[in-house]
Design an enzyme around this catalytic site. Structure first.
Site, PDB file in Angstrom:
ATOM      1  N   ASP A   1       9.329   3.288   0.002  1.00  0.00           N
ATOM      2  CA  ASP A   1       8.251   3.862   0.805  1.00  0.00           C
ATOM      3  C   ASP A   1       8.453   3.477   2.271  1.00  0.00           C
ATOM      4  OD1 ASP A   1       5.920   4.709   1.971  1.00  0.00           O
ATOM      5  OD2 ASP A   1       4.567   3.737   0.525  1.00  0.00           O
TER       6      ASP A   1
ATOM      7  N   TYR B   1       0.846  -1.193   0.000  1.00  0.00           N
ATOM      8  CA  TYR B   1       0.000   0.000   0.000  1.00  0.00           C
ATOM      9  C   TYR B   1       0.879   1.239   0.000  1.00  0.00           C
ATOM     10  CZ  TYR B   1      -3.603   3.362   1.400  1.00  0.00           C
ATOM     11  OH  TYR B   1      -4.467   4.436   1.456  1.00  0.00           O
TER      12      TYR B   1
ATOM     13  N   LYS C   1       3.538   9.316   8.752  1.00  0.00           N
ATOM     14  CA  LYS C   1       3.249   8.749  10.071  1.00  0.00           C
ATOM     15  C   LYS C   1       4.181   9.321  11.162  1.00  0.00           C
ATOM     16  CE  LYS C   1       0.483   5.054   8.270  1.00  0.00           C
ATOM     17  NZ  LYS C   1       0.614   4.468   6.947  1.00  0.00           N
TER      18      LYS C   1
HETATM   19  C1  LIG Z   1       0.008   4.808   5.567  1.00  0.00           C
HETATM   20  C2  LIG Z   1       0.833   4.557   4.364  1.00  0.00           C
HETATM   21  C3  LIG Z   1       0.770   5.389   3.217  1.00  0.00           C
HETATM   22  C4  LIG Z   1      -0.250   6.478   3.069  1.00  0.00           C
HETATM   23  O1  LIG Z   1      -0.109   7.518   3.988  1.00  0.00           O
HETATM   24  P1  LIG Z   1      -1.369   8.456   4.289  1.00  0.00           P
HETATM   25  O2  LIG Z   1      -0.812   9.494   5.206  1.00  0.00           O
HETATM   26  O3  LIG Z   1      -2.416   7.588   4.897  1.00  0.00           O
HETATM   27  O4  LIG Z   1      -1.815   9.028   2.993  1.00  0.00           O
HETATM   28  C5  LIG Z   1       1.669   5.168   2.204  1.00  0.00           C
HETATM   29  N1  LIG Z   1       2.574   4.180   2.272  1.00  0.00           N
HETATM   30  C6  LIG Z   1       2.652   3.364   3.329  1.00  0.00           C
HETATM   31  C7  LIG Z   1       3.693   2.296   3.365  1.00  0.00           C
HETATM   32  C8  LIG Z   1       1.780   3.514   4.402  1.00  0.00           C
HETATM   33  O5  LIG Z   1       1.843   2.669   5.442  1.00  0.00           O
END
Ligand SMILES: *Cc1c(COP(=O)(O)O)cnc(C)c1O
Length: 443
Positions: free
Chosen positions: A244, A149, A278
């Site tokens: 990511d 994701y 986060k």
């Molecule tokens: C939570 C998450 C996102 C998206 O971040 P948001 O602030 O919810 O848009 C993207 N990549 C990873 C790996 C995530 O865990």
């Protein structure tokens, strides 16, 4: 013991009101308890390792806002920093010295993030990284892995984890066929598939985006050498590697998963672009991308790749991020690591004692529990688990005032505030929850 949410009417009444005005009653789908059933807990406040619902019932929290609350909720110094920033004004639409300080702090920890740009969400960070990679290479295609994701931008919703995995959705309506055709989805941990895709159309691929550790289909650690292989293949074909770390960054260690796996001093691999979110915002809407100076300087106003944001680098969010990173020292990571190891073995023990098939997977302090026998290597494996057993486990824990993520496809999050009291409530609740799961086993 205080009453729990499913026996009170307050949450149900609130949810009825919420559903009548907000689609599904929630601002983000997985909060709706769709896959576990029942009524979500409406949270009124949170402190340390606990959240309190609107009836004043407290739960030991293993969601931690889905990651950001590394220090626990409402850390006095983080709240103080935000309050002080708020008193100086909420948003200026002009540069601030705090942004420079936070960017510097990020680069101090992750030196490969030679330049840093702030945005407000992880979604924006990955979306921008994709645009940047396309701008840098002049190519259209991107590769992502199934079950991973990267937020909800159009290009990245195919075979995505998180809420889509929870709801069993292959992707999203509203994404054009043209956009979907520009995203190649490959199985995770499969170097042969990756090499095959590049052999077929490597000259058209702008980037491979990967979670540093996939943690949005449950935690699926990269096989030894998999991240290095992504680096090797992308470099060979002139494509970029987007790492990511929105989930892992500043949570699994001071320099994220890259620091843990590659090492900061003489890294075994270095991605071109990192995305953070986060923890870096300490609970406020702040995210970032960082990476190679020559690539990052293609962003406007220096280069031709446009990106902007009214609230980007917001002073309250910047203050929360700064305070959080300053407090996240080695002792914090050691604490979270230790609590995580403790909880992983307690979960394993309880499920074993109750005869529930399970596998606990971890990468650093990130971990999750799959309700199946065999290790999970990719998305097909992750989907092959007993989600009904998880739902019963989840509700038994909630009845005992422990709030797990309401999905079998999410990591469990600990914080520096999870003390002995919090841990003993969690660990004490596990045997009954394991027995509840055993009664629900479908096989
Ligand atoms: C939570 C998450 C996102 C998206 O971040 P948001 O602030 O919810 O848009 C993207 N990549 C990873 C790996 C995530 O865990």
């Amino acid at each position: 013991m205080a009453e729990v949410n499913k026996t009170t009417g307050t949450q149900d009444r609130l949810m009825a009101r919420a559903r009548a005005i907000i689609p599904g009653g929630v601002s983000s789908p997985v909060r709706a308890f769709g896959s576990v059933g029942g009524t979500p807990v409406f949270v009124a406040r949170a402190e340390g390792p606990r959240v309190f619902d609107v009836d004043g019932v407290d739960y030991v929290d293993l969601v931690c806002s889905w990651g950001p609350a590394l220090l626990g909720h409402a850390h006095p110094q983080v709240v103080g920093a935000v309050q002080a920033a708020a008193a100086r004004g909420l948003s200026f639409g002009a540069p601030t010295s705090a942004e420079v300080d936070l960017a510097t702090l990020i680069r101090d920890r992750v030196p490969a993030a030679e330049r840093v740009r702030f945005v407000s969400t992880g979604t924006e960070a990955t979306m921008t990284a994709i645009r940047l990679a396309r701008g840098a290479t002049g190519r259209d295609l991107i590769i992502k892995f199934a079950g991973l994701y990267h937020g909800h931008s159009d290009a990245l919703l195919a075979a995505a984890g998180s809420g889509l995995a929870t709801a069993g959705l292959p992707g999203s309506a509203g994404v054009t066929a043209a956009t979907a055709a520009e995203t190649i989805v490959l199985p995770y941990n499969d170097v042969t598939a990756l090499e095959g895709a590049f052999a077929l159309q490597g000259e058209r691929i702008a980037a491979v985006i990967t979670e540093a550790v996939p943690a949005n289909m449950g935690v699926v650690p990269p096989a030894a050498g998999f991240n290095e292989a992504i680096r090797r293949v992308t470099a060979q074909y002139g494509a970029l590697m987007i790492f990511d770390e929105v989930m892992t960054g500043f949570r699994v260690g001071p320099a994220g998963w890259w620091g843990v796996e590659a090492g900061v001093e003489n890294p075994t691999y270095t991605p071109d672009i990192f995305t953070f979110g986060k923890v870096v915002g300490g609970g406020m809407p702040l995210a970032a991308l960082g990476g190679r100076a020559d690539v990052m300087e293609l962003l406007a106003p220096v280069g031709p790749v446009y990106q902007a944001g009214t609230l980007s680098g917001n002073p309250l969010a910047t203050a929360a991020g700064m305070a959080t990173l300053n407090l996240a020292d080695d002792a914090v990571y050691a604490h979270v690591d230790r609590r995580s190891a403790e909880l992983q073995s307690a979960v394993d023990e309880a499920l074993t004692a109750a005869g529930v098939p399970h596998v606990v997977q971890n990468a650093g302090n990130l971990f999750s529990v799959f309700f199946r026998d065999e290790p999970v290597l990719d998305y097909d494996d992750a989907r092959d688990q007993d989600t009904a057993a998880f739902a019963r486990f989840f509700h038994s824990m909630l009845d005992q005032r422990v709030a797990l993520p309401p999905s079998a496809f999410e990591a469990w999050f600990l914080s520096a505030a999870h003390d002995d009291g919090a841990m003993s409530r969690i660990i004490g609740a596990l045997p009954a929850a394991a027995r509840a799961a055993a009664r629900a086993l479908t096989t």
